[in-house]
Enzyme design. Structure first.
Site, PDB file in Angstrom:
ATOM      1  N   LYS A   1       6.571   2.534   8.045  1.00 29.99           N
ATOM      2  CA  LYS A   1       6.411   2.240   6.617  1.00 29.99           C
ATOM      3  C   LYS A   1       7.706   2.468   5.817  1.00 29.99           C
ATOM      4  O   LYS A   1       8.642   3.110   6.318  1.00 29.99           O
ATOM      5  CB  LYS A   1       5.278   3.104   6.060  1.00 29.99           C
ATOM      6  CG  LYS A   1       3.904   2.761   6.644  1.00 29.99           C
ATOM      7  CD  LYS A   1       2.814   3.596   5.978  1.00 29.99           C
ATOM      8  CE  LYS A   1       1.439   3.238   6.520  1.00 29.99           C
ATOM      9  NZ  LYS A   1       0.363   3.999   5.822  1.00 29.99           N
TER      10      LYS A   1
ATOM     11  N   TYR B   1      -3.967  -5.267   3.937  1.00 26.07           N
ATOM     12  CA  TYR B   1      -4.821  -4.110   3.633  1.00 26.07           C
ATOM     13  C   TYR B   1      -6.094  -4.498   2.884  1.00 26.07           C
ATOM     14  O   TYR B   1      -6.711  -3.647   2.241  1.00 26.07           O
ATOM     15  CB  TYR B   1      -4.029  -3.079   2.828  1.00 26.07           C
ATOM     16  CG  TYR B   1      -3.165  -2.186   3.691  1.00 26.07           C
ATOM     17  CD1 TYR B   1      -3.733  -1.278   4.587  1.00 26.07           C
ATOM     18  CD2 TYR B   1      -1.776  -2.229   3.613  1.00 26.07           C
ATOM     19  CE1 TYR B   1      -2.956  -0.450   5.375  1.00 26.07           C
ATOM     20  CE2 TYR B   1      -0.978  -1.398   4.401  1.00 26.07           C
ATOM     21  CZ  TYR B   1      -1.580  -0.504   5.279  1.00 26.07           C
ATOM     22  OH  TYR B   1      -0.809   0.321   6.061  1.00 26.07           O
TER      23      TYR B   1
ATOM     24  N   ASN C   1       3.043   7.970   4.307  1.00 25.74           N
ATOM     25  CA  ASN C   1       2.812   8.733   5.541  1.00 25.74           C
ATOM     26  C   ASN C   1       3.438   8.077   6.779  1.00 25.74           C
ATOM     27  O   ASN C   1       2.972   8.252   7.898  1.00 25.74           O
ATOM     28  CB  ASN C   1       1.318   9.023   5.722  1.00 25.74           C
ATOM     29  CG  ASN C   1       0.487   7.765   5.814  1.00 25.74           C
ATOM     30  OD1 ASN C   1       1.034   6.666   5.811  1.00 25.74           O
ATOM     31  ND2 ASN C   1      -0.813   7.913   5.910  1.00 25.74           N
TER      32      ASN C   1
ATOM     33  N   HIS D   1       1.690   3.201  10.244  1.00 23.86           N
ATOM     34  CA  HIS D   1       0.341   2.628  10.335  1.00 23.86           C
ATOM     35  C   HIS D   1       0.051   2.379  11.810  1.00 23.86           C
ATOM     36  O   HIS D   1       0.944   2.000  12.560  1.00 23.86           O
ATOM     37  CB  HIS D   1       0.268   1.282   9.598  1.00 23.86           C
ATOM     38  CG  HIS D   1      -0.969   0.500   9.934  1.00 23.86           C
ATOM     39  ND1 HIS D   1      -2.153   0.686   9.284  1.00 23.86           N
ATOM     40  CD2 HIS D   1      -1.206  -0.430  10.908  1.00 23.86           C
ATOM     41  CE1 HIS D   1      -3.080  -0.101   9.836  1.00 23.86           C
ATOM     42  NE2 HIS D   1      -2.516  -0.791  10.813  1.00 23.86           N
TER      43      HIS D   1
ATOM     44  N   GLU E   1      -4.630  -7.496  13.740  1.00 25.35           N
ATOM     45  CA  GLU E   1      -3.384  -7.061  13.102  1.00 25.35           C
ATOM     46  C   GLU E   1      -2.161  -7.554  13.871  1.00 25.35           C
ATOM     47  O   GLU E   1      -1.145  -7.903  13.268  1.00 25.35           O
ATOM     48  CB  GLU E   1      -3.378  -5.532  12.980  1.00 25.35           C
ATOM     49  CG  GLU E   1      -4.415  -5.037  11.972  1.00 25.35           C
ATOM     50  CD  GLU E   1      -4.444  -3.528  11.818  1.00 25.35           C
ATOM     51  OE1 GLU E   1      -5.212  -3.053  10.982  1.00 25.35           O
ATOM     52  OE2 GLU E   1      -3.701  -2.827  12.545  1.00 25.35           O
TER      53      GLU E   1
HETATM   54  P1  IDP Z   1      -4.870   5.604   8.399  1.00 29.80           P
HETATM   55  O1  IDP Z   1      -3.551   4.942   8.023  1.00 29.80           O
HETATM   56  O2  IDP Z   1      -4.656   7.000   8.936  1.00 29.80           O
HETATM   57  O3  IDP Z   1      -5.725   4.743   9.293  1.00 29.80           O
HETATM   58  P2  IDP Z   1      -6.666   4.945   6.159  1.00 29.80           P
HETATM   59  O4  IDP Z   1      -7.734   5.829   5.619  1.00 29.80           O
HETATM   60  O5  IDP Z   1      -7.077   3.700   6.902  1.00 29.80           O
HETATM   61  O6  IDP Z   1      -5.678   5.856   7.026  1.00 29.80           O
HETATM   62  O7  IDP Z   1      -5.780   4.530   4.901  1.00 29.80           O
HETATM   63  C1  IDP Z   1      -4.798   3.519   5.010  1.00 29.80           C
HETATM   64  C2  IDP Z   1      -3.554   3.977   4.276  1.00 29.80           C
HETATM   65  O8  IDP Z   1      -3.840   4.081   2.887  1.00 29.80           O
HETATM   66  C3  IDP Z   1      -3.041   5.373   4.660  1.00 29.80           C
HETATM   67  O9  IDP Z   1      -2.261   5.386   5.839  1.00 29.80           O
HETATM   68  C4  IDP Z   1      -2.222   5.746   3.433  1.00 29.80           C
HETATM   69  O10 IDP Z   1      -0.943   5.121   3.433  1.00 29.80           O
HETATM   70  C5  IDP Z   1      -3.061   5.127   2.318  1.00 29.80           C
HETATM   71  N1  IDP Z   1      -3.966   6.122   1.739  1.00 29.80           N
HETATM   72  C6  IDP Z   1      -5.097   6.630   2.288  1.00 29.80           C
HETATM   73  N2  IDP Z   1      -5.678   7.544   1.490  1.00 29.80           N
HETATM   74  C7  IDP Z   1      -4.899   7.602   0.379  1.00 29.80           C
HETATM   75  C8  IDP Z   1      -4.969   8.378  -0.834  1.00 29.80           C
HETATM   76  O11 IDP Z   1      -5.868   9.179  -1.051  1.00 29.80           O
HETATM   77  N3  IDP Z   1      -3.957   8.155  -1.738  1.00 29.80           N
HETATM   78  C9  IDP Z   1      -2.946   7.262  -1.530  1.00 29.80           C
HETATM   79  N4  IDP Z   1      -2.854   6.532  -0.411  1.00 29.80           N
HETATM   80  C10 IDP Z   1      -3.807   6.703   0.533  1.00 29.80           C
END
Ligand code: IDP
Length: 140
Positions: A11, A51, A114, A117, A128
């Site tokens: 990312k 997304y 984070n 992905h 994907e």
């Molecule tokens: P994952 O990437 O671990 O599968 P998901 O719940 O599918 O997690 O969420 C997709 C992405 O959305 C996360 O990797 C993160 O970048 C973003 N995200 C998830 N929860 C939050 C939040 O509470 N605040 C801001 N961004 C979030």
């Protein structure tokens, strides 16, 4: 366990900090093979489409804006149980909850920024991968 392929995205928070090599080392050390890789800049439309499954979540707008903010590296990882293995190497979504040694524990800035992905299931992995790569671009 079967050989699988999964989609990974490094990312913008990680490409910006020059962490592509360190993150790729984590994949390779875990036995995941990078069988396709390219650096691209997503438009907001492309990030929004990728997304789309999160459209109703409160963080959707923020997530789309972030993913389109700077280049990303999209890749296909291959290996035994690659989908689950990649999720293990990535660590929990929230870096504060990620296990020691995981990518998100070491590199992620926040729950949103984070660093990586990874597909979460075989069906999403296939969708994907097809979103970003043609069959000819994947060399196992
Ligand atoms: P994952 O990437 O671990 O599968 P998901 O719940 O599918 O997690 O969420 C997709 C992405 O959305 C996360 O990797 C993160 O970048 C973003 N995200 C998830 N929860 C939050 C939040 O509470 N605040 C801001 N961004 C979030």
């Amino acid at each position: 366990m079967a050989i699988e392929r999964t989609l990974s995205i490094i990312k913008p928070d990680a490409t910006r900090r020059n962490l592509t090599g360190k993150i790729n080392a984590k994949f390779e050390e875990a036995g995941l093979r990078i069988v396709a890789q390219k650096r691209i800049k997503l438009s907001s439309e492309q990030a929004g489409k990728f997304y789309e499954v999160h459209k109703e979540r409160p963080f959707y707008g923020e997530l789309v804006e972030f993913m389109a903010s700077e280049p990303v590296v999209v890749q296909v990882l291959e290996g035994e149980g690659a989908i689950l293995k990649n999720r293990e190497v990535m660590g929990a979504t929230n870096p504060a909850q990620a296990a020691d040694g995981t990518i998100r524990k070491e590199f992620a800035l926040s729950v949103g920024e984070n660093s990586v992905h990874g597909s979460d299931a075989p069906e999403t992995a296939a969708q994907e991968i097809a979103f970003f790569f043609s069959g000819l671009e994947i060399v196992g």
